[in-house]
Design an enzyme around this catalytic site. Structure first.
Site, PDB file in Angstrom:
ATOM      1  N   GLY A 102       0.920  -1.214  -0.108  1.00  0.00           N
ATOM      2  CA  GLY A 102      -0.065  -0.037   0.055  1.00  0.00           C
ATOM      3  C   GLY A 102       0.951   1.188   0.136  1.00  0.00           C
TER       4      GLY A 102
ATOM      5  N   GLU B 109       3.927   4.288   5.952  1.00  0.00           N
ATOM      6  CA  GLU B 109       2.765   3.451   5.896  1.00  0.00           C
ATOM      7  C   GLU B 109       1.581   4.094   5.114  1.00  0.00           C
ATOM      8  OE1 GLU B 109       1.472   0.694   5.461  1.00  0.00           O
ATOM      9  OE2 GLU B 109       1.147  -0.129   7.346  1.00  0.00           O
TER      10      GLU B 109
ATOM     11  N   ASP C 141      -4.527   2.135  11.156  1.00  0.00           N
ATOM     12  CA  ASP C 141      -5.663   2.181  11.763  1.00  0.00           C
ATOM     13  C   ASP C 141      -5.766   1.481  13.272  1.00  0.00           C
ATOM     14  OD1 ASP C 141      -5.679  -0.708  10.796  1.00  0.00           O
ATOM     15  OD2 ASP C 141      -7.032  -0.246   9.108  1.00  0.00           O
TER      16      ASP C 141
ATOM     17  N   LYS D 145      -6.492   6.347  11.201  1.00  0.00           N
ATOM     18  CA  LYS D 145      -7.852   6.326  11.791  1.00  0.00           C
ATOM     19  C   LYS D 145      -7.719   6.428  13.344  1.00  0.00           C
ATOM     20  CE  LYS D 145      -9.698   3.726   8.096  1.00  0.00           C
ATOM     21  NZ  LYS D 145     -10.375   2.310   7.725  1.00  0.00           N
TER      22      LYS D 145
ATOM     23  N   PHE E 278     -14.046   2.111   5.659  1.00  0.00           N
ATOM     24  CA  PHE E 278     -13.324   1.656   4.579  1.00  0.00           C
ATOM     25  C   PHE E 278     -13.003   2.176   3.362  1.00  0.00           C
ATOM     26  CE2 PHE E 278     -11.934  -1.233   1.222  1.00  0.00           C
ATOM     27  CZ  PHE E 278     -10.873  -1.976   1.807  1.00  0.00           C
TER      28      PHE E 278
ATOM     29  N   ASP F 271      -6.083  -0.717  -1.167  1.00  0.00           N
ATOM     30  CA  ASP F 271      -6.992  -1.257  -2.332  1.00  0.00           C
ATOM     31  C   ASP F 271      -8.124  -2.207  -1.434  1.00  0.00           C
ATOM     32  OD1 ASP F 271      -6.003  -4.865  -2.352  1.00  0.00           O
ATOM     33  OD2 ASP F 271      -5.388  -3.603  -0.748  1.00  0.00           O
TER      34      ASP F 271
ATOM     35  N   ARG G 131      -5.673   0.496  -6.005  1.00  0.00           N
ATOM     36  CA  ARG G 131      -4.367   0.953  -5.467  1.00  0.00           C
ATOM     37  C   ARG G 131      -3.960   2.126  -6.357  1.00  0.00           C
ATOM     38  NH1 ARG G 131      -2.327  -1.932  -1.389  1.00  0.00           N
ATOM     39  NH2 ARG G 131      -2.495  -4.310  -1.460  1.00  0.00           N
TER      40      ARG G 131
END
Length: 179
Positions: A48, A103, A107, A135, A156, A163, A169
């Site tokens: 990611g 990163e 979350d 988050k 989400f 993704d 992505r």
């Protein structure tokens, strides 16, 4: 409002690319001040963070900057699996060095706590964590994020490296799932 469909789900635009780029610019300026004279090693967390790494590192002007990647995973579909796996390891010697983990999303914090612990076993000078998105309401671990671009709610999201089962992505904007 702009929407997209990935697999069996609809997503609506949450944050545009320009706003994300401005937040990354702000973080890069702060890092350039904080890391001057450090010769830092930036560690991108795959898959990611590839967009965040690319966008950010183009703006880092600190001499001696190096980049490496690790791959860990804790997601399956729409939810965290709760099981962090070290898939591809770090080969560089980080003893005595400033390490900055990059990163895409923090979350629960589980993956970052795991990775930070793994890195600290190698005796770096310090380990800092930078997140493109985070988050705050989902954080379940005692974890300090040194650099953050954009806080989010607990929905989400996809795009900008994130993704949904392999799709999304490549999107420059960030989208949230339609309820």
């Amino acid at each position: 409002m702009k929407t997209i469909r990935l697999h069996d789900r609809d997503f609506r635009l949450l944050i545009g690319a320009e706003e994300i780029e401005q937040a990354i610019d702000r973080v890069a300026r702060q890092m350039n001040k904080d890391l001057a004279g450090e010769s830092p090693l930036f560690i991108g967390v795959l898959n990611g963070a590839f967009m965040f790494v690319s966008d950010l590192l183009k703006k880092i002007t600190v001499e001696g900057t190096e980049i490496s990647f690790v791959k860990i995973a804790s997601y399956d579909g729409l939810a965290s699996s709760g099981n962090v796996q070290n898939l591809i390891g770090l080969k560089e010697d980080i003893a005595g060095r400033t390490v900055v983990v990059l990163e895409d999303m923090v979350d629960s914090g589980e993956s970052m706590v795991y990775l930070k612990r793994m890195l600290e076993e190698r005796n770096p000078k310090q380990v800092k964590i930078a997140a493109m998105f985070y988050k705050p309401g989902a954080l379940r671990y005692d974890l300090t994020l040194d650099y953050t671009c954009i806080p989010l709610g607990n929905d989400f999201v996809v795009g900008r490296g994130l993704d949904y089962d392999g799709l999304g992505r490549n999107l420059p904007d960030l989208y949230t799932i339609e309820s």
